[in-house]
Design an enzyme around this catalytic site. Structure first.
Site, short mmCIF file in Angstrom:
data_model
loop_
_atom_site.label_atom_id
_atom_site.label_comp_id
_atom_site.label_asym_id
_atom_site.label_seq_id
_atom_site.Cartn_x
_atom_site.Cartn_y
_atom_site.Cartn_z
N SER A 236 7.64 -36.50 63.03
CA SER A 236 7.00 -37.10 64.20
C SER A 236 5.57 -37.51 63.85
O SER A 236 5.35 -38.30 62.94
CB SER A 236 7.05 -36.11 65.37
OG SER A 236 6.63 -36.70 66.56
N ASP A 313 17.38 -39.16 69.34
CA ASP A 313 15.95 -39.00 69.61
C ASP A 313 15.60 -39.83 70.84
O ASP A 313 15.68 -41.06 70.82
CB ASP A 313 15.14 -39.47 68.40
CG ASP A 313 13.65 -39.17 68.52
OD1 ASP A 313 13.17 -39.02 69.65
OD2 ASP A 313 12.99 -39.08 67.47
N HIS A 343 14.88 -35.46 68.71
CA HIS A 343 13.54 -35.63 68.15
C HIS A 343 13.07 -34.38 67.41
O HIS A 343 12.51 -34.47 66.31
CB HIS A 343 12.55 -35.98 69.26
CG HIS A 343 11.18 -36.28 68.73
ND1 HIS A 343 10.89 -37.40 67.98
CD2 HIS A 343 10.01 -35.59 68.82
CE1 HIS A 343 9.61 -37.40 67.64
NE2 HIS A 343 9.06 -36.30 68.13
#
Length: 391
Positions: A236, A313, A343
């Site tokens: 991320s 995600d 995610h």
């Protein structure tokens, strides 16, 4: 690019299955399961409404805190100047508050609560480690864990320099580090950004880049670590930090490869995705306090790269990872696509650690002078590994 187009671009890497105790992707004994369940309940809301509410809360809080000063300035402006000057000053003050409130949308060091007070230790997962503090170029002290393989494996193992996402602390990543340690036989350096966990300071884009450089500078000094097997990993927000760091020649030249997971192309494009309002397209780039321009940086990265994508995600669109893969300047790049990867939980998917191991094996072969396909997508199933090349 729609979801169908994304799936057509590459052979899907696996048919996901829920992680079972027998899966090699994660094996924890009973004494560690309690820690795993407690620490890895995900704490980042994925809806645009939450981010909008957080922005409004931040704006109101900062406005209340500054209202006495701003009120005095506005009163003086109104007294000494005409109404146009008053409106200009009010506009500048509002823009300034909104600009600085952007950090509240991006960084969540207090989620879950008490993340500053309590950072779980690797020993809770039975992992041998060193507790490390280093000082960055701008004088901020950041906290790290170095999880070490046994002495017989330490110097021959890969070392993963791990950059986490935008919330919590490095203790919340220990179950993933447990998997890297046991299934990839890797040393793991968990880096805690400034303002997170036990690290000093406040988070900022430039500050996170300095934190990453300090972490690499530290690992370069370790004579017991194999300097030919350094792996920069980011998930991320951490993926953007990893990409930016590997775009700097003096660091890229000393790193074996780059691995990014569920990473965005830029903050500006994430804003378009989260809020889906046309007005954002007219806001100039300089209005964004944090930019994290991964798409711009990754074309400068020539290191071998692995792009891990969770198709479920619902925060970062999977197509952003495909775009990063497409523009990457890597001389050898691979996609690992997980049908049920979300995610934050893609690392729990069946075949995750096998995908990493296969990539690291190919990287080792590349540096030994073996000829490999430049592009490819891993197919993760019961007969893993298989590489689908030249799609």
């Amino acid at each position: 690019m729609g979801e169908c187009e994304f799936e057509r671009h590459c052979v899907i890497a696996e048919e996901e299955k829920p992680v079972a105790a027998s899966d090699s992707s994660l094996i924890l004994n009973d004494s560690y399961k309690k820690h795993f369940l407690m620490l890895h309940r995900r704490f980042r809301p994925d809806c645009a409404a939450f981010y909008l509410c957080r922005l409004m809360h931040s704006v109101i809080s900062q406005f209340v805190g500054l209202c006495s000063v701003l009120g005095l300035l506005i009163l003086l402006a109104y007294w000494f100047y005409d109404s146009i000057g008053f409106l200009i000053l009010l506009h500048v003050a509002a823009v300034g508050i909104l600009y600085n409130a952007q950090d509240k949308l991006l960084y969540y060091p207090e989620q879950p609560q008490q993340s500053h007070l309590f950072v779980d230790l690797p020993s809770a997962f039975g992992l041998p480690y060193e507790n490390i503090t280093v000082q960055t170029e701008d004088g901020v002290k950041i906290h790290m864990f170095l999880i070490r393989q046994p002495p017989t494996l330490l110097s021959s193992s890969h070392t993963v320099i791990y950059f986490h996402g935008n919330a919590g602390n490095i203790g919340h990543r220990l179950a993933n580090a447990h998997g890297l340690y046991h299934h990839c036989k890797a040393n793991v350096l968990l880096v805690e950004y400034r303002g997170f966990g036990k690290s000093q300071g406040r988070p900022s884009e430039g500050g996170l880049y300095l934190d990453a450089q300090a972490a690499l500078d530290y690992i370069f000094t370790r004579s017991d670590i194999n300097q030919q097997k350094l792996v920069v990993f980011g998930r991320s927000l951490g993926g953007s930090v990893a990409i930016r760091t590997c775009s700097i020649p003096c660091y890229a030249s000393r790193v074996a490869c780059l691995v990014v997971e569920n990473t965005f192309t830029s903050i500006q494009e994430m804003a378009y995705t989260l809020f889906d309002t046309r007005i954002l397209h007219y806001i100039p780039d300089w209005c964004y306090k944090n930019k994290f321009p991964s798409r711009h940086c990754i074309d400068k990265v020539e290191l071998p790269g692995l792009f891990l994508v969770g198709l479920k995600d619902n925060l970062v669109p999977p197509k952003m990872m495909l775009q990063l893969y497409d523009v990457s300047g890597s001389r050898m790049k691979r996609l690992g696509i997980f049908q049920n990867g979300t995610h934050n939980e893609t690392w729990q998917c069946h075949g995750y650690y096998q995908t990493l191991n296969q990539f690291l094996l190919e990287v080792d072969h590349l540096y030994r002078g073996n000829s490999l396909s430049l592009n490819g997508c891993y197919s993760v199933d019961e007969s893993f590994p298989e590489v689908v090349e030249d799609f």
